[in-house]
Design a protein around this motif. Structure first.
Motif, PDB file in Angstrom:
ATOM      1  N   ASN A 121       0.834  -1.203   0.000  1.00 39.97           N
ATOM      2  CA  ASN A 121       0.000   0.000   0.000  1.00 39.97           C
ATOM      3  C   ASN A 121       0.864   1.247   0.000  1.00 39.97           C
ATOM      4  N   SER A 123       0.473   5.144   1.634  1.00 38.79           N
ATOM      5  CA  SER A 123      -0.349   5.870   2.600  1.00 38.79           C
ATOM      6  C   SER A 123       0.213   7.268   2.844  1.00 38.79           C
ATOM      7  N   ALA A 149      -3.594   6.916   6.454  1.00 33.07           N
ATOM      8  CA  ALA A 149      -4.597   6.271   5.612  1.00 33.07           C
ATOM      9  C   ALA A 149      -4.035   6.149   4.202  1.00 33.07           C
ATOM     10  N   GLY A 150      -4.488   5.113   3.491  1.00 30.21           N
ATOM     11  CA  GLY A 150      -3.981   4.935   2.142  1.00 30.21           C
ATOM     12  C   GLY A 150      -4.733   3.862   1.385  1.00 30.21           C
ATOM     13  N   VAL A 151      -4.179   3.508   0.218  1.00 30.85           N
ATOM     14  CA  VAL A 151      -4.807   2.522  -0.658  1.00 30.85           C
ATOM     15  C   VAL A 151      -3.715   1.607  -1.202  1.00 30.85           C
ATOM     16  N   GLN A 162      -8.474  -4.675  -4.253  1.00 30.49           N
ATOM     17  CA  GLN A 162      -8.094  -3.320  -3.838  1.00 30.49           C
ATOM     18  C   GLN A 162      -8.368  -3.165  -2.349  1.00 30.49           C
ATOM     19  N   THR A 163      -7.426  -2.531  -1.650  1.00 26.44           N
ATOM     20  CA  THR A 163      -7.495  -2.466  -0.192  1.00 26.44           C
ATOM     21  C   THR A 163      -7.300  -1.038   0.287  1.00 26.44           C
ATOM     22  N   PHE A 164      -8.145  -0.624   1.203  1.00 26.65           N
ATOM     23  CA  PHE A 164      -7.987   0.661   1.876  1.00 26.65           C
ATOM     24  C   PHE A 164      -7.501   0.391   3.300  1.00 26.65           C
ATOM     25  N   ASN A 165      -6.586   1.225   3.751  1.00 29.38           N
ATOM     26  CA  ASN A 165      -6.127   1.081   5.140  1.00 29.38           C
ATOM     27  C   ASN A 165      -6.241   2.415   5.859  1.00 29.38           C
ATOM     28  N   VAL A 166      -6.609   2.358   7.119  1.00 29.19           N
ATOM     29  CA  VAL A 166      -6.748   3.545   7.948  1.00 29.19           C
ATOM     30  C   VAL A 166      -6.354   3.175   9.374  1.00 29.19           C
ATOM     31  N   HIS A 187      -7.295  -2.928   7.582  1.00 26.29           N
ATOM     32  CA  HIS A 187      -7.224  -3.161   6.138  1.00 26.29           C
ATOM     33  C   HIS A 187      -8.601  -3.609   5.658  1.00 26.29           C
ATOM     34  N   SER A 199     -17.442  -7.334   2.219  1.00 22.88           N
ATOM     35  CA  SER A 199     -16.347  -6.481   2.678  1.00 22.88           C
ATOM     36  C   SER A 199     -15.849  -6.986   4.027  1.00 22.88           C
TER      37      SER A 199
END
Length: 213
Positions: A121, A123, A149-151, A162-166, A187, A199
């Motif tokens: 990722n 971020s 935060a990121g992708v 596809q993954t988002f993280n915060v 994640h 999800s």
């Protein structure tokens, strides 16, 4: 009468010299009397490293939704744009077991007992509370709390999602170029392993050592 004549002559001489004295311009008070002749040397300034780049190794636990927690490890590379903002790339992997499902479903969910999960990722982080942490009464270490935060992307069981993280974390500087970090991230990606795509929330808690250069 003889005494008065010399006095009158002296007085006349003074009166004649007065206009000349009035026309004389006094020298400025700040005028430099002595001009120094100093040979100047060319000085080469030392180049100090900016220490804006950061490389880190980390390890911890990764809790895959529906499959429990497992050991995770990876590396990070960061660049600190300002004192407040930084960007960071991460690459890590873990092994996820379906042991709990094998007790219910014959053959389990995976082909083998476990499957590799890897992710990468990019971020963006923001330092929210820079300050110090005290060790005893005589020593204080610089530290900062940050939000991030990121992708990115997650590969798991032949699926690429596809993954988002915060999350958030804390950084404590042990030395000028060395720091220890603790991160908690979520994640978020979708999976279709149990007959329905949904999800998932996958929490990760890690600690690592960073080197700045």
């Amino acid at each position: 009468m003889r005494i008065a004549l010399p006095l009158l002559a002296s007085l006349a001489t003074l009166l004649a010299a007065a206009p000349l004295a009035a026309q004389t311009t006094p020298a400025p008070a700040n005028e430099q009397v002595v001009v120094p002749d100093v040979a100047r040397r060319d000085i080469k300034l030392p180049k100090y490293p900016s220490k804006d780049f950061e490389v880190a190794a980390f390890t911890g636990t990764y809790a895959t939704e529906n499959f429990g927690a497992s050991w995770v490890y990876g590396i990070k590379l960061g660049y600190h744009i300002t004192e407040d903002f930084f960007v960071q790339a991460a690459l890590a992997q873990t092994k996820v077991s379906d042991e709990s499902f094998r007790q219910i479903l014959p053959g389990g969910v995976f082909t083998d007992d476990s499957e590799k999960l890897s992710y990468y990722n990019l971020s963006v982080g923001y330092n929210i509370l820079p300050g110090e942490v005290f060790l005893g009464t005589r020593r204080a270490l610089p530290m900062a709390l940050y939000l991030i935060a990121g992708v990115g992307s997650t590969d798991f069981n032949e699926q690429t999602r596809q993954t988002f993280n915060v999350g958030f974390g804390a950084r404590v500087f042990l030395a000028d170029k060395l720091s220890v970090q603790v991160d908690l991230r979520d994640h978020i990606f979708s999976l279709d392993l149990l007959g329905k795509r949904q999800s998932t929330q996958n929490l990760e808690l890690t600690a690592g050592l960073s080197y700045f250069f």
